[in-house]
Design an enzyme around this catalytic site. Structure first.
Site, PDB file in Angstrom:
ATOM      1  N   CYS A 151       0.828  -1.203   0.000  1.00 17.72           N
ATOM      2  CA  CYS A 151       0.000   0.000   0.000  1.00 17.72           C
ATOM      3  C   CYS A 151       0.862   1.253   0.000  1.00 17.72           C
ATOM      4  O   CYS A 151       1.923   1.277   0.614  1.00 17.72           O
ATOM      5  CB  CYS A 151      -0.949   0.073   1.188  1.00 17.72           C
ATOM      6  SG  CYS A 151      -2.016  -1.348   1.346  1.00 17.72           S
TER       7      CYS A 151
ATOM      8  N   ARG B 232       3.420  -0.250  -5.145  1.00 12.92           N
ATOM      9  CA  ARG B 232       3.194  -0.812  -3.813  1.00 12.92           C
ATOM     10  C   ARG B 232       1.876  -1.588  -3.715  1.00 12.92           C
ATOM     11  O   ARG B 232       1.562  -2.149  -2.666  1.00 12.92           O
ATOM     12  CB  ARG B 232       3.202   0.309  -2.760  1.00 12.92           C
ATOM     13  CG  ARG B 232       4.528   1.043  -2.706  1.00 12.92           C
ATOM     14  CD  ARG B 232       4.438   2.245  -1.812  1.00 12.92           C
ATOM     15  NE  ARG B 232       4.523   1.904  -0.416  1.00 12.92           N
ATOM     16  CZ  ARG B 232       5.636   1.934   0.309  1.00 12.92           C
ATOM     17  NH1 ARG B 232       6.762   2.296  -0.252  1.00 12.92           N
ATOM     18  NH2 ARG B 232       5.617   1.616   1.570  1.00 12.92           N
TER      19      ARG B 232
ATOM     20  N   TRP C  95      -2.828  -2.788  -1.633  1.00  9.94           N
ATOM     21  CA  TRP C  95      -2.568  -4.210  -1.856  1.00  9.94           C
ATOM     22  C   TRP C  95      -3.335  -4.900  -0.740  1.00  9.94           C
ATOM     23  O   TRP C  95      -3.020  -4.740   0.446  1.00  9.94           O
ATOM     24  CB  TRP C  95      -1.069  -4.511  -1.771  1.00  9.94           C
ATOM     25  CG  TRP C  95      -0.773  -5.937  -2.109  1.00  9.94           C
ATOM     26  CD1 TRP C  95      -0.578  -6.446  -3.360  1.00  9.94           C
ATOM     27  CD2 TRP C  95      -0.646  -7.039  -1.205  1.00  9.94           C
ATOM     28  NE1 TRP C  95      -0.334  -7.802  -3.281  1.00  9.94           N
ATOM     29  CE2 TRP C  95      -0.372  -8.200  -1.971  1.00  9.94           C
ATOM     30  CE3 TRP C  95      -0.748  -7.164   0.184  1.00  9.94           C
ATOM     31  CZ2 TRP C  95      -0.192  -9.451  -1.397  1.00  9.94           C
ATOM     32  CZ3 TRP C  95      -0.575  -8.412   0.749  1.00  9.94           C
ATOM     33  CH2 TRP C  95      -0.302  -9.545  -0.047  1.00  9.94           C
TER      34      TRP C  95
ATOM     35  N   ASN D 202      -1.099   2.092   5.706  1.00  6.60           N
ATOM     36  CA  ASN D 202      -0.181   1.072   5.183  1.00  6.60           C
ATOM     37  C   ASN D 202       0.286   0.267   6.389  1.00  6.60           C
ATOM     38  O   ASN D 202       0.804   0.853   7.334  1.00  6.60           O
ATOM     39  CB  ASN D 202       0.998   1.774   4.480  1.00  6.60           C
ATOM     40  CG  ASN D 202       2.179   0.851   4.205  1.00  6.60           C
ATOM     41  OD1 ASN D 202       3.318   1.293   4.219  1.00  6.60           O
ATOM     42  ND2 ASN D 202       1.934  -0.412   3.950  1.00  6.60           N
ATOM     43  N   GLY D 203       0.082  -1.052   6.348  1.00  6.74           N
ATOM     44  CA  GLY D 203       0.499  -1.875   7.484  1.00  6.74           C
ATOM     45  C   GLY D 203      -0.578  -2.869   7.838  1.00  6.74           C
ATOM     46  O   GLY D 203      -1.505  -3.117   7.056  1.00  6.74           O
TER      47      GLY D 203
ATOM     48  N   GLU E 124      15.581 -18.615  -9.563  1.00  9.10           N
ATOM     49  CA  GLU E 124      15.200 -17.273 -10.002  1.00  9.10           C
ATOM     50  C   GLU E 124      14.382 -17.351 -11.294  1.00  9.10           C
ATOM     51  O   GLU E 124      13.364 -16.684 -11.448  1.00  9.10           O
ATOM     52  CB  GLU E 124      16.467 -16.420 -10.192  1.00  9.10           C
ATOM     53  CG  GLU E 124      16.270 -15.067 -10.849  1.00  9.10           C
ATOM     54  CD  GLU E 124      15.388 -14.107 -10.054  1.00  9.10           C
ATOM     55  OE1 GLU E 124      14.997 -14.419  -8.915  1.00  9.10           O
ATOM     56  OE2 GLU E 124      15.066 -13.047 -10.610  1.00  9.10           O
TER      57      GLU E 124
ATOM     58  N   LYS F 277      10.519 -16.164 -12.071  1.00 10.88           N
ATOM     59  CA  LYS F 277      10.107 -15.239 -13.143  1.00 10.88           C
ATOM     60  C   LYS F 277       8.883 -15.793 -13.870  1.00 10.88           C
ATOM     61  O   LYS F 277       7.909 -15.095 -14.118  1.00 10.88           O
ATOM     62  CB  LYS F 277      11.220 -15.023 -14.167  1.00 10.88           C
ATOM     63  CG  LYS F 277      12.516 -14.383 -13.713  1.00 10.88           C
ATOM     64  CD  LYS F 277      12.408 -13.023 -13.135  1.00 10.88           C
ATOM     65  CE  LYS F 277      12.260 -13.072 -11.648  1.00 10.88           C
ATOM     66  NZ  LYS F 277      12.307 -11.840 -10.930  1.00 10.88           N
TER      67      LYS F 277
ATOM     68  N   GLU G  35       5.741 -15.782 -11.605  1.00 11.55           N
ATOM     69  CA  GLU G  35       5.222 -14.435 -11.347  1.00 11.55           C
ATOM     70  C   GLU G  35       4.426 -13.871 -12.511  1.00 11.55           C
ATOM     71  O   GLU G  35       3.384 -13.268 -12.314  1.00 11.55           O
ATOM     72  CB  GLU G  35       6.394 -13.462 -11.096  1.00 11.55           C
ATOM     73  CG  GLU G  35       7.005 -13.515  -9.729  1.00 11.55           C
ATOM     74  CD  GLU G  35       8.139 -12.510  -9.584  1.00 11.55           C
ATOM     75  OE1 GLU G  35       8.122 -11.740  -8.632  1.00 11.55           O
ATOM     76  OE2 GLU G  35       9.061 -12.494 -10.439  1.00 11.55           O
TER      77      GLU G  35
ATOM     78  N   HIS H  49      15.005 -37.468  -4.942  1.00 10.63           N
ATOM     79  CA  HIS H  49      14.386 -37.458  -3.609  1.00 10.63           C
ATOM     80  C   HIS H  49      12.934 -36.973  -3.661  1.00 10.63           C
ATOM     81  O   HIS H  49      12.460 -36.351  -2.722  1.00 10.63           O
ATOM     82  CB  HIS H  49      15.218 -36.607  -2.659  1.00 10.63           C
ATOM     83  CG  HIS H  49      16.621 -37.096  -2.540  1.00 10.63           C
ATOM     84  ND1 HIS H  49      16.941 -38.287  -1.924  1.00 10.63           N
ATOM     85  CD2 HIS H  49      17.785 -36.601  -3.016  1.00 10.63           C
ATOM     86  CE1 HIS H  49      18.246 -38.487  -2.007  1.00 10.63           C
ATOM     87  NE2 HIS H  49      18.780 -37.476  -2.665  1.00 10.63           N
TER      88      HIS H  49
ATOM     89  N   LYS I  99       5.385  -4.617  -5.961  1.00 13.57           N
ATOM     90  CA  LYS I  99       6.840  -4.500  -6.116  1.00 13.57           C
ATOM     91  C   LYS I  99       7.525  -4.444  -4.761  1.00 13.57           C
ATOM     92  O   LYS I  99       8.648  -4.891  -4.603  1.00 13.57           O
ATOM     93  CB  LYS I  99       7.156  -3.245  -6.934  1.00 13.57           C
ATOM     94  CG  LYS I  99       8.616  -3.032  -7.183  1.00 13.57           C
ATOM     95  CD  LYS I  99       8.944  -3.170  -8.640  1.00 13.57           C
ATOM     96  CE  LYS I  99      10.413  -3.330  -8.901  1.00 13.57           C
ATOM     97  NZ  LYS I  99      10.782  -4.705  -9.224  1.00 13.57           N
TER      98      LYS I  99
HETATM   99  C1  G6P Z   1       8.492  -8.690  -4.186  1.00 11.50           C
HETATM  100  C2  G6P Z   1       8.869  -8.406  -5.623  1.00 11.50           C
HETATM  101  C3  G6P Z   1      10.081  -9.255  -6.012  1.00 11.50           C
HETATM  102  C4  G6P Z   1      11.224  -8.986  -5.055  1.00 11.50           C
HETATM  103  C5  G6P Z   1      10.812  -9.209  -3.601  1.00 11.50           C
HETATM  104  C6  G6P Z   1      11.861  -8.681  -2.634  1.00 11.50           C
HETATM  105  O1  G6P Z   1       8.009  -9.980  -4.066  1.00 11.50           O
HETATM  106  O2  G6P Z   1       7.782  -8.681  -6.488  1.00 11.50           O
HETATM  107  O3  G6P Z   1      10.473  -8.933  -7.319  1.00 11.50           O
HETATM  108  O4  G6P Z   1      12.295  -9.822  -5.364  1.00 11.50           O
HETATM  109  O5  G6P Z   1       9.606  -8.489  -3.311  1.00 11.50           O
HETATM  110  O6  G6P Z   1      11.922  -7.290  -2.792  1.00 11.50           O
HETATM  111  P1  G6P Z   1      13.168  -6.406  -2.438  1.00 11.50           P
HETATM  112  O7  G6P Z   1      12.742  -4.995  -2.791  1.00 11.50           O
HETATM  113  O8  G6P Z   1      13.403  -6.577  -0.974  1.00 11.50           O
HETATM  114  O9  G6P Z   1      14.307  -6.870  -3.251  1.00 11.50           O
END
Ligand code: G6P
Length: 613
Positions: free
Chosen positions: A2, A30, A77, A103-104, A486, A490, A493, A509, A608
């Site tokens: 948020c 956010r 959010w 926010n929180g 990673e 991607k 997501e 395993h 983000k």
């Molecule tokens: C969210 C974003 C990711 C990011 C993660 C950690 O999940 O969508 O892309 O890797 O947060 O964020 P930071 O800003 O701490 O790297």
């Protein structure tokens, strides 16, 4: 998550509604479940709310424009309560006297809600935020600040709030506990702005200050006063901040994500710029405030991070151990914040976060600090909350990353961590010629990425071939393990497909039970040291009919006898291979997502910056 924004007009000419809309656009990373604005007109609270992105709110504002001199705004959010107009902020008390954005998370909201409902108070949303709003109205006896202070004294959890009361038509009250909120005053017009993030002040020249935990700011046209928990007035020191308007555009790319993927040769160069000594033989980090003497004495490193940043940390672990011979642990910050953090005077904590606002990473660093650790943060965003918590910060200089899915920040994190590992190695006795050799390999990274980018159409053809599957495994060994993690993240997501990464050696395993002709494996073969072992794993997958797509170096031609499809990537030393291989994984995920027609830059349910636990 948020984002909060607010504006009070003094001598400026801008309409607070439009100022807030612009602020919300900058804060949309956010959260983008809903957005809203509230202000006061002729002694009454008025508001706009819309489900979805800020553009939806904009359309509602355009349909019935209003001129406001004071406004608070929010982009959401969802945590408590579904994505509906009722649950969109700002929230109001039952008599429409107070409007509030938050926010929180209010952890004890159910207890407080029950208490208020027993007093006959009617709720109109499912949110935890409405509880704060109703509580303020419940305690209001003519003094707005007092009622906010009293209400907040019952709140457990984290918050940044901004609220208005119809009896105080030119005042915004703001308060924080473990969430950021910055107040900025325009030295030319006297207009006041507040925001969750200084970047949303772009294009303005302001005197800013941060609210600290349990402070309450009373912001009005005439003055801005800040009080501590006990009601004592505080003097805040401001700093002048003039962020130039940055033109944020896709520059002809279909998505910010693709633009950012293509920026990587440049962003990596930027991360390296100014970080070599004049002979280009040693890494230097001028911004480091911890001394070389301290670094020489380090006996263990703890890396704390979430998401892609965690993957970068996992890859860097190998480098700290190989070049600096320092025992390195990598911990997911949401776990590390609750562990008994064992540190010694020789422990260095490295927190990695693109945004510098991830709540769990900040809390994990606080936990480390309570236990006496020295902390360095690696961030892309200047002046972030994490930087303010850390002893020292190293910035990525990758430029704003707009796409929610991280790409260029991830590869810049790896670049910076590689350089830092070399520095620690040197301090710990790594031979100077080895340092020179590693630095010259590092310098070749941008051209390696350029070569991967030139393979986009081949990667796209493979994406087209594999887009019809709904489940994927991503595997690799050593440096390629977290690269596989990673890349699977991607794909997950942005395409919403089931993609899971695991270290190839773990296959027998459990994972192998899922292999079938409908369950492809994407293999990252860039770790030459373990290539033979990986090839055996792939044979075992092939024997069970599982389709295989391999990303491999040209020297590994034998892969063609095993994999269904192979994409050859530039030869890169094992320790740096995660970077070009990650770029290939980004392009693969991008093209699959494009075929699926998802919202690539702002995928559903994500944000983000994850500012709640
Ligand atoms: C969210 C974003 C990711 C990011 C993660 C950690 O999940 O969508 O892309 O890797 O947060 O964020 P930071 O800003 O701490 O790297």
């Amino acid at each position: 998550m948020c984002g909060i924004y607010g504006h009070i007009k003094k001598n400026g000419e801008e309409n607070s509604v439009l100022v807030c809309l612009e602020g919300l656009r900058q804060l949309e990373y956010r959260g983008y479940d809903s957005a809203g604005i509230a202000g006061i007109v002729a002694g009454n609270i008025v508001s706009y709310k819309a489900v979805g992105k800020v553009s939806h709110l904009d359309a509602i504002v355009q349909a019935s424009p209003r001129e406001l001199d004071i406004a608070i705004a929010h982009t959401r959010w969802a945590t408590h309560g579904g994505v509906t107009t009722e649950n969109a902020h700002p929230h109001f008390d039952q008599n429409l006297n107070v409007a509030l954005v938050h926010n929180g998370i209010v952890e004890n909201y159910l207890t407080l809600r029950t208490f208020l409902e027993k007093k006959g108070i009617q709720f109109s949303s499912d949110t935890d935020t409405e509880v704060i709003t109703q509580l303020i109205a419940y305690y209001y006896q003519g003094d707005f600040v007092k009622s906010v202070r009293k209400a907040l004294s019952y709140i457990e959890g984290s918050f940044a709030i901004a609220c208005i009361h119809k009896d105080y038509p030119d005042t915004i009250l703001a308060a924080v506990h473990a969430r950021p909120l910055i107040i900025g005053i325009c030295h030319k017009t006297g207009d006041v702005f507040l925001s969750s993030d200084t970047n949303a002040f772009m294009g303005r020249s302001l005197d800013i200050f941060y609210l600290h935990d349990d402070e309450i700011a009373a912001i009005s046209r005439e003055r801005t006063e800040v009080y501590n928990k006990k009601g004592r007035k505080l003097t805040k020191i401001t700093e002048r901040m003039a962020l130039e308007n940055q033109k944020i555009s896709k520059e002809g790319f279909d998505h910010f994500l693709l633009k950012e993927i293509y920026e990587q040769p440049t962003t990596i160069r930027r991360t390296l710029t100014g970080r070599l000594d004049s002979n280009k033989e040693l890494p230097i980090f001028e911004e480091l405030t911890v001394t070389d003497d301290f670094l020489k004495g380090i006996s263990q490193i703890k890396i704390l991070a979430c998401g892609s940043s965690y993957h970068a940390g996992y890859i860097a672990k190998h480098l700290f151990e190989a070049y600096a011979k320092i025992l390195t642990h990598v911990e997911i910050a949401s776990e590390a914040r609750y562990t008994d953090f064992i540190t010694t005077k020789e422990t260095l904590v490295i927190a990695i976060s693109q945004s510098g606002e991830t709540a769990d990473t900040i809390a994990a660093v606080q936990n480390a600090k309570r236990n006496g650790a020295t902390t360095i943060s690696i961030c892309n965003v200047e002046r972030s909350s994490l930087s303010r918590e850390s002893d020292s910060t190293l910035l990525l200089h990758a430029g704003p990353e707009i796409s929610v899915c991280s790409t260029k920040a991830f590869t810049s994190q790896l670049t910076l961590l590689s350089l830092f590992a070399i520095k620690l190695g040197y301090l710990k006795g790594l031979a100077k010629n080895k340092v020179k050799e590693l630095l010259s390999e590092l310098a070749l990274l941008p051209s390696a990425i350029e070569k991967v980018l030139r393979l986009e159409s081949q990667i796209q053809s493979n994406s087209e071939k594999y887009a019809g599957y709904s489940d994927f495994f991503f595997i690799g060994r050593k440096h390629m393990f977290a690269t596989a993690l990673e890349s699977s993240l991607k794909l997950k997501e942005i395409s919403y497909l089931n993609a899971n990464g695991y270290p190839a050696g773990e296959m027998k395993h459990g994972h192998i039970a899922l292999i079938s002709k409908n369950f492809p494996t994407v293999a990252f073969c860039g770790n030459s040291e373990t290539l033979d072992k990986l090839l055996s794993n792939l044979m075992e997958i092939k024997a069970r009919g599982g389709p295989i797509l391999a990303f491999a170096p040209l020297s590994a031609q034998e892969i063609e006898t095993i994999a269904d499809d192979t994409l050859y990537l530039p030869e890169t030393p094992d320790w740096l291979a995660p970077i070009p291989y990650a770029v290939a994984g980004q392009l693969f995920a991008y093209h699959i997502a494009k075929i699926h027609g998802t919202d690539i830059d702002q995928p559903r349910n994500l944000a983000k910056s994850v500012t709640v636990e």
